[in-house]
Structure formats: C-alpha cells, structure tokens
Design a protein around this motif. Structure first.
Motif, mmCIF file in Angstrom:
data_model
loop_
_atom_site.group_PDB
_atom_site.id
_atom_site.type_symbol
_atom_site.label_atom_id
_atom_site.label_comp_id
_atom_site.label_asym_id
_atom_site.label_seq_id
_atom_site.Cartn_x
_atom_site.Cartn_y
_atom_site.Cartn_z
ATOM 1 N N UNK A 19 12.018 10.652 -14.018
ATOM 2 C CA UNK A 19 10.790 11.225 -13.457
ATOM 3 C C UNK A 19 10.686 11.001 -11.950
ATOM 4 N N UNK A 20 11.578 10.190 -11.400
ATOM 5 C CA UNK A 20 11.585 9.971 -9.958
ATOM 6 C C UNK A 20 10.714 8.829 -9.490
ATOM 7 N N UNK A 21 10.408 7.877 -10.395
ATOM 8 C CA UNK A 21 9.531 6.769 -10.022
ATOM 9 C C UNK A 21 10.245 5.418 -10.076
ATOM 10 N N UNK A 22 11.550 5.409 -9.853
ATOM 11 C CA UNK A 22 12.279 4.143 -9.839
ATOM 12 C C UNK A 22 11.925 3.344 -8.591
ATOM 13 N N UNK A 23 11.558 2.075 -8.719
ATOM 14 C CA UNK A 23 11.235 1.255 -7.538
ATOM 15 C C UNK A 23 12.480 1.045 -6.677
ATOM 16 N N UNK A 24 12.307 0.740 -5.415
ATOM 17 C CA UNK A 24 13.458 0.586 -4.514
ATOM 18 C C UNK A 24 14.360 -0.587 -4.874
ATOM 19 N N UNK A 25 13.844 -1.582 -5.603
ATOM 20 C CA UNK A 25 14.674 -2.743 -5.921
ATOM 21 C C UNK A 25 15.555 -2.516 -7.150
ATOM 22 N N UNK A 26 15.387 -1.400 -7.867
ATOM 23 C CA UNK A 26 16.239 -1.123 -9.014
ATOM 24 C C UNK A 26 17.664 -0.850 -8.553
ATOM 25 N N UNK A 27 18.639 -1.286 -9.332
ATOM 26 C CA UNK A 27 20.039 -0.971 -9.043
ATOM 27 C C UNK A 27 20.832 -1.014 -10.351
ATOM 28 N N UNK B 226 0.817 -1.222 0.000
ATOM 29 C CA UNK B 226 0.000 0.000 0.000
ATOM 30 C C UNK B 226 0.849 1.271 0.000
ATOM 31 N N UNK B 227 1.961 1.224 0.694
ATOM 32 C CA UNK B 227 2.791 2.423 0.820
ATOM 33 C C UNK B 227 3.435 2.834 -0.505
ATOM 34 N N UNK B 228 3.466 1.897 -1.473
ATOM 35 C CA UNK B 228 4.121 2.189 -2.747
ATOM 36 C C UNK B 228 3.167 2.145 -3.938
ATOM 37 N N UNK B 229 1.911 1.897 -3.707
ATOM 38 C CA UNK B 229 0.987 1.709 -4.823
ATOM 39 C C UNK B 229 0.923 2.925 -5.745
ATOM 40 N N UNK B 230 0.794 4.113 -5.166
ATOM 41 C CA UNK B 230 0.648 5.309 -5.993
ATOM 42 C C UNK B 230 1.872 5.526 -6.871
ATOM 43 N N UNK B 231 3.066 5.463 -6.272
ATOM 44 C CA UNK B 231 4.298 5.685 -7.024
ATOM 45 C C UNK B 231 4.497 4.613 -8.098
ATOM 46 N N UNK B 232 4.123 3.373 -7.777
ATOM 47 C CA UNK B 232 4.290 2.286 -8.741
ATOM 48 C C UNK B 232 3.345 2.460 -9.921
ATOM 49 N N UNK B 233 2.108 2.831 -9.662
ATOM 50 C CA UNK B 233 1.161 3.067 -10.759
ATOM 51 C C UNK B 233 1.674 4.195 -11.648
ATOM 52 N N UNK B 234 2.124 5.285 -11.034
ATOM 53 C CA UNK B 234 2.630 6.406 -11.812
ATOM 54 C C UNK B 234 3.851 6.004 -12.625
ATOM 55 N N UNK B 235 4.733 5.211 -12.033
ATOM 56 C CA UNK B 235 5.919 4.768 -12.749
ATOM 57 C C UNK B 235 5.593 3.907 -13.943
ATOM 58 N N UNK B 236 4.659 2.986 -13.769
ATOM 59 C CA UNK B 236 4.248 2.118 -14.878
ATOM 60 C C UNK B 236 3.599 2.943 -15.993
ATOM 61 N N UNK B 237 2.763 3.893 -15.625
ATOM 62 C CA UNK B 237 2.103 4.728 -16.629
ATOM 63 C C UNK B 237 3.123 5.567 -17.396
ATOM 64 N N UNK B 238 4.091 6.146 -16.687
ATOM 65 C CA UNK B 238 5.138 6.920 -17.354
ATOM 66 C C UNK B 238 5.875 6.043 -18.366
ATOM 67 N N UNK B 239 6.260 4.845 -17.945
ATOM 68 C CA UNK B 239 6.966 3.910 -18.835
ATOM 69 C C UNK B 239 6.144 3.627 -20.096
ATOM 70 N N UNK B 240 4.877 3.312 -19.914
ATOM 71 C CA UNK B 240 4.048 2.952 -21.068
ATOM 72 C C UNK B 240 3.734 4.152 -21.962
ATOM 73 N N UNK B 241 3.624 5.338 -21.360
ATOM 74 C CA UNK B 241 3.380 6.528 -22.172
ATOM 75 C C UNK B 241 4.560 6.817 -23.090
ATOM 76 N N UNK B 242 5.776 6.490 -22.640
ATOM 77 C CA UNK B 242 6.948 6.673 -23.506
ATOM 78 C C UNK B 242 6.795 5.856 -24.785
ATOM 79 N N UNK B 243 6.275 4.638 -24.647
ATOM 80 C CA UNK B 243 6.091 3.790 -25.832
ATOM 81 C C UNK B 243 5.103 4.397 -26.832
ATOM 82 N N UNK B 244 4.225 5.247 -26.357
ATOM 83 C CA UNK B 244 3.263 5.881 -27.269
ATOM 84 C C UNK B 244 3.927 6.929 -28.152
#
Length: 239
Positions: A151-159, A108-126
């Motif tokens: 955009x500042x939406x990198x998940x914490x597990x990225x490295x 729950x603590x990351x849902x908003x940021x994760x949704x925004x990150x996924x949307x940003x990624x997919x919008x790039x493909x458009x």
C-alpha cells in the motif's frame, strides 16, 4: 305445465390469439423449473459497519489523528502501537485499538503516513484467515505488513532482513512474502491466505501447493537472493 326455464348463459371465454408471424414457426416450449422458481438473486456483500471511539479528545495524539486523517476514509481504504481483537458480540465484530501516545511520539512529518500504515495493518487482521487459529503468528503479522508494504506505507526504518526464521513476523516476513510474489507469481499471498481458510495449518501441504517447495527451501532461496554481505550485515546489526 309451465315452460322450462331457459339455460343460463355460459360465462364468456377469451378466445386464443392467433399466432403472430414472429412466433408461429417457433417450437413449443414446456415450462421449466427455472420458469416457475427463478434462481434467487445473489445479494451483494454487506459493507462493514465502521465505528470510531476517541477516549481523550485533549490528548495530543488524538488531535493529530483528527487533524491529519478523515476517519471514515482512512478506515474504509485500509482491507504496544495497535492491536485488533474480537468483541463479545461475536467474531464478526472487530475492534482496532490505536495508541495515541505512540502517535504523539512519531515525528510530525511522518505522523499521517504512520497512522495510515498502522490502520492498514490492523484492517488486514479483520479480514484475513488464520487456519482456525493454528497458523504461525509470524505469518499472520507478516501478511499484514506485506499489505502495508504494497500500500506504500512502509516506514523508512524497514529493510529486507533474512537473518533468523522466516516467520519472525512483521516486516521481515512481509519482505519475504514480497520476494515470493516476484519469484513465484503475483497471487502467491492470496493463495496462502486462501489455504488458511477453514482448516488447520499444515506447513508442507500449504507451501508446496502455493509455491511447489517447502517454506524452509524458499527461505534459503530468499537468503541467497540477498547475498552473503547483506546477511552478515543483518547479523551484525541484530547483535
């Protein structure tokens, strides 16, 4: 004999205005093509039409999406989990499919940021170019994740991980592109994207034009920049 009829009076003609003191000394200028046919005004780029379809309002992932994001703002702010595809109408129409089941399994603590990150990624493909479909898939996905990173939406597990190939895609290629911008100029990714526009992918030409070196040379430099310790660690964690 009757007298001849009088001549009809000529229609009154406007007299020329005397030159004013402001214009009397100016040279005469002939009409030019631009006077007769002024250049048409350039129309501003059309704002894309955005539609949102929710398949199941009772789904917990859908509820989380509606609770956490204002849909129009999230889509407008964004140029297995989700994917983007063309529509049957034409390639100018795109669809982004987002898994609400995936959303439901994000903390729950990351849902908003994760949704925004996924949307940003997919919008790039458009919007991005893909060398008429010949560009490496890993580069296309890496550019999208690079935008997500910036955009500042990198998940914490990225490295940063330089093990394997440069075009493994997603965050691995995204971090590589981030390093490229730091090492070779802040507009490198824009140049790469422009180099994929309306032509087939030619690796040597593209990378040497953008960075002055082959992508293999650049990847080796990136690996070196992370250090041998990081490489050994990434190899161990990937096995």
């Amino acid at each position: 004999m009757s007298p001849a009829p009088p001549h009809a009076a000529s229609a009154p003609q406007p007299s020329a205005l005397p030159p004013s003191s402001e214009t009397s000394n100016l040279p005469h200028r002939e009409n030019t093509v631009s006077d007769v046919n002024p250049a048409p005004k350039v129309k501003p780029a059309r704002k894309p039409l955005l539609r949102l379809e929710l398949r199941d309002l009772s789904d917990d992932g859908t509820r989380a999406f509606l609770r956490l994001l204002h849909a129009s703002t999230a889509l407008e702010n964004a140029n297995g989990v989700a994917y983007t595809t063309g529509r049957d109408i034409d390639e100018d129409h795109k669809e982004i499919h987002l898994s609400t089941d995936y959303i439901n399994h994000v903390p729950d603590s990351r849902q908003k940021e994760e949704i925004q990150g996924v949307i940003v990624h997919e919008m790039v493909h458009c919007w991005q170019h893909n060398a008429l479909g010949t560009a490496p898939g890993g580069l296309i996905e890496g550019i999208a994740d690079w935008v997500r990173l910036k955009a500042g939406f990198a998940p914490p597990h990225w490295k940063r991980n330089a093990d394997g190939d440069w075009d493994a895609g997603y965050e691995r290629t995204g971090f590589f592109l981030d390093w490229l911008e730091a090492a070779h100029g802040a507009d490198v990714v824009r140049k790469i994207n422009e180099g994929l526009r309306g032509c087939k992918y030619e690796s040597d030409e593209l990378w040497r034009t953008c960075c002055g070196k082959s992508v293999e040379e650049l990847w080796e430099e990136y690996q070196t920049s992370l250090g041998d310790g990081d490489l050994k660690q990434s190899r161990t964690e990937s096995t």
